[in-house]
Design a protein around this motif. Structure first.
Motif, mmCIF file in Angstrom:
data_model
loop_
_atom_site.group_PDB
_atom_site.id
_atom_site.type_symbol
_atom_site.label_atom_id
_atom_site.label_comp_id
_atom_site.label_asym_id
_atom_site.label_seq_id
_atom_site.Cartn_x
_atom_site.Cartn_y
_atom_site.Cartn_z
ATOM 1 N N TRP A 171 40.518 53.942 55.055
ATOM 2 C CA TRP A 171 40.640 55.001 54.059
ATOM 3 C C TRP A 171 40.966 54.417 52.682
ATOM 4 C CZ3 TRP A 171 44.253 58.542 57.444
ATOM 5 C CH2 TRP A 171 43.491 59.105 58.470
ATOM 6 N N ILE A 172 41.875 53.458 52.638
ATOM 7 C CA ILE A 172 42.252 52.859 51.352
ATOM 8 C C ILE A 172 41.052 52.193 50.692
ATOM 9 C CG2 ILE A 172 43.638 51.032 50.285
ATOM 10 C CD1 ILE A 172 45.808 51.626 52.353
ATOM 11 N N TYR A 173 40.194 51.553 51.491
ATOM 12 C CA TYR A 173 39.056 50.818 50.947
ATOM 13 C C TYR A 173 37.820 51.686 50.743
ATOM 14 C CZ TYR A 173 41.498 46.399 51.881
ATOM 15 O OH TYR A 173 42.388 45.362 51.876
ATOM 16 N N ASN A 174 37.886 52.963 51.093
ATOM 17 C CA ASN A 174 36.720 53.828 50.947
ATOM 18 C C ASN A 174 36.240 53.850 49.496
ATOM 19 O OD1 ASN A 174 35.507 56.729 50.367
ATOM 20 N ND2 ASN A 174 35.211 56.280 52.532
ATOM 21 N N TYR A 175 34.916 53.766 49.322
ATOM 22 C CA TYR A 175 34.375 53.658 47.961
ATOM 23 C C TYR A 175 34.570 54.940 47.159
ATOM 24 C CZ TYR A 175 31.113 53.053 44.123
ATOM 25 O OH TYR A 175 30.570 52.972 42.864
ATOM 26 N N ASP A 176 34.372 56.095 47.763
ATOM 27 C CA ASP A 176 34.386 57.358 47.015
ATOM 28 C C ASP A 176 35.798 57.871 46.765
ATOM 29 O OD1 ASP A 176 31.543 57.616 46.818
ATOM 30 O OD2 ASP A 176 31.526 58.148 48.951
ATOM 31 N N TRP A 177 36.614 57.925 47.802
ATOM 32 C CA TRP A 177 37.934 58.533 47.642
ATOM 33 C C TRP A 177 39.071 57.633 48.118
ATOM 34 C CZ3 TRP A 177 39.570 58.536 52.606
ATOM 35 C CH2 TRP A 177 38.618 58.689 53.612
ATOM 36 N N GLY A 178 38.804 56.351 48.302
ATOM 37 C CA GLY A 178 39.856 55.430 48.717
ATOM 38 C C GLY A 178 40.889 55.213 47.626
ATOM 39 N N ALA A 179 42.130 54.971 48.027
ATOM 40 C CA ALA A 179 43.231 54.832 47.063
ATOM 41 C C ALA A 179 43.005 53.650 46.119
ATOM 42 C CB ALA A 179 44.555 54.658 47.817
ATOM 43 N N LEU A 180 42.435 52.575 46.619
ATOM 44 C CA LEU A 180 42.248 51.391 45.778
ATOM 45 C C LEU A 180 41.259 51.663 44.652
ATOM 46 C CD1 LEU A 180 42.787 48.455 45.153
ATOM 47 C CD2 LEU A 180 41.090 47.812 46.890
ATOM 48 N N ASN A 181 40.112 52.247 44.966
ATOM 49 C CA ASN A 181 39.132 52.548 43.927
ATOM 50 C C ASN A 181 39.603 53.653 42.998
ATOM 51 O OD1 ASN A 181 37.296 50.596 44.647
ATOM 52 N ND2 ASN A 181 36.067 51.947 45.940
ATOM 53 N N LEU A 182 40.326 54.632 43.522
ATOM 54 C CA LEU A 182 40.877 55.671 42.662
ATOM 55 C C LEU A 182 41.854 55.090 41.650
ATOM 56 C CD1 LEU A 182 41.512 58.635 45.154
ATOM 57 C CD2 LEU A 182 39.703 58.429 43.428
ATOM 58 N N MET A 183 42.670 54.137 42.079
ATOM 59 C CA MET A 183 43.614 53.501 41.168
ATOM 60 C C MET A 183 42.877 52.696 40.095
ATOM 61 S SD MET A 183 46.660 50.804 42.076
ATOM 62 C CE MET A 183 45.444 49.550 42.534
ATOM 63 N N LEU A 184 41.834 51.968 40.501
ATOM 64 C CA LEU A 184 41.070 51.191 39.526
ATOM 65 C C LEU A 184 40.391 52.095 38.506
ATOM 66 C CD1 LEU A 184 39.452 48.531 41.901
ATOM 67 C CD2 LEU A 184 41.301 48.171 40.261
ATOM 68 N N ARG A 185 39.860 53.225 38.961
ATOM 69 C CA ARG A 185 39.235 54.164 38.020
ATOM 70 C C ARG A 185 40.274 54.776 37.090
ATOM 71 N NH1 ARG A 185 36.551 56.042 43.009
ATOM 72 N NH2 ARG A 185 34.473 55.058 43.124
ATOM 73 N N ALA A 186 41.464 55.018 37.622
ATOM 74 C CA ALA A 186 42.499 55.654 36.805
ATOM 75 C C ALA A 186 42.960 54.760 35.668
ATOM 76 C CB ALA A 186 43.684 56.042 37.691
ATOM 77 N N ILE A 187 42.904 53.446 35.853
ATOM 78 C CA ILE A 187 43.355 52.532 34.790
ATOM 79 C C ILE A 187 42.179 51.949 34.006
ATOM 80 C CG2 ILE A 187 45.469 51.951 36.029
ATOM 81 C CD1 ILE A 187 44.182 49.390 36.984
ATOM 82 N N GLY A 188 41.003 52.549 34.188
ATOM 83 C CA GLY A 188 39.860 52.151 33.386
ATOM 84 C C GLY A 188 39.104 50.933 33.865
ATOM 85 N N LEU A 189 39.271 50.551 35.113
ATOM 86 C CA LEU A 189 38.573 49.372 35.644
ATOM 87 C C LEU A 189 37.476 49.807 36.616
ATOM 88 C CD1 LEU A 189 41.613 47.000 36.269
ATOM 89 C CD2 LEU A 189 40.030 46.984 34.330
#
Length: 301
Positions: A129-147
């Motif tokens: 779940w954390i590594y999920n591309y669409d709604w995973g926590a890791l990608n959500l965090m990267l999108r939130a900080i502009g990465l």
């Protein structure tokens, strides 16, 4: 004299009575399967029960003509050599944080150790779940900080799948190493630690020149245990990637399982040969590591 002989015989009977159930279970579920695997590796075994003796042909094919096996061995060796240092190193640092009584130390002790108590299957699902591309926590965090450019399908990219699984496995086992290192720290002579503080020894110098040398035996044992455990890693890989993508996370255990039950090759001799080879590799690695560490101890002391 006769009375003593009878007592000794009675003790032997009692010992045998206690050991016999355990020995029977060991023989049935450990010794026999191992010996049977060695025997099967010399045959081509078909579903109808026919066994064709092929000698060492299975071993020859595995070692010279099986690129997937070589990839699985490479992945397993990378996993078993990299992760133990991560687990033991982070475990020691967390133990030092608790040893120095950081704020909320009791909470952190529970929080850092909790993943050890979680089933590996549950850990695999959580990190999927954390590594999920669409709604995973890791990608959500990267999108939130502009990465946004760093987001990716972490378990679907051959370049990141293996490191991602190593990180997930470390998250589970760092707490175990932390507890062992913390117990070892509390067993250190207080006089040595106090002398280091009186000499105004910085925390890094104290770690490198006082703590690590005194915990050397504990750390080496943890490294060996972690190495052995990672050499047979299976469940985390099977639940998350099943060895993909493109065999990027294939391990010796998952490949053996696939050849035995999923590849429809209808031959149990070949996966038995893989299991035998890997068994010998693990035994040889453990013996070599043990001899090396013993030799170093003799040279130092």
């Amino acid at each position: 004299m006769d009375h003593r002989d009878e007592e000794a015989r009675g003790r032997r009977i009692e010992v045998a009575a206690f050991l016999l159930p355990a020995l029977l279970l060991f023989a049935a579920f450990t010794a026999y399967p191992v010996l049977r695997t060695f025997w099967n590796s010399l045959f081509e075994i078909r579903p109808n029960g026919n066994e064709i003796f092929v000698g060492f042909d299975n071993f020859r094919e595995i070692l010279t003509g099986d690129p997937v096996f070589r990839r699985a061995v490479l992945n397993t060796l990378v996993w078993s050599t990299v992760e133990p240092f991560i687990d033991v190193g982070l475990g020691l640092l967390l133990a030092l944080a608790l040893y120095t009584k950081v704020p909320f130390a009791r909470f952190f002790r529970i929080a850092w150790f909790t993943p050890v108590l979680i089933s590996t299957v549950v850990v695999a699902i959580i990190w999927s779940w954390i590594y999920n591309y669409d709604w995973g926590a890791l990608n959500l965090m990267l999108r939130a900080i502009g990465l946004d450019g760093m987001t990716r399908a972490w378990l679907g990219d051959p370049a990141t799948a293996l490191p991602a699984l190593i990180l997930a496995d470390s998250w589970k086992w760092v707490g175990f190493n932390m507890v062992v290192c913390l117990a070892a720290l509390h067993s250190l002579p207080s006089e040595v630690m106090e002398a280091a503080e009186l000499d105004n020894c910085g925390w890094w110098a104290k770690l490198c020149h006082v703590v690590v040398p005194m915990l050397r035996a504990t750390l080496l044992n943890l490294l060996i245990l972690a190495f052995i455990s990672r050499m047979k890693v299976f469940d985390l890989v099977w639940v998350t990637t099943r060895g993909g993508p493109l065999w990027a996370t294939e391990t010796a255990s998952t490949y053996t399982f696939k050849r035995a039950f999923e590849w429809r090759s209808f031959d149990l001799g070949y996966p038995s040969a893989i299991a035998v080879i890997w068994f010998l590799v693990v035994i040889a690695a453990v013996v070599v590591l043990t001899l090396l560490f013993r030799q170093r101890d003799r040279l130092e002391f």
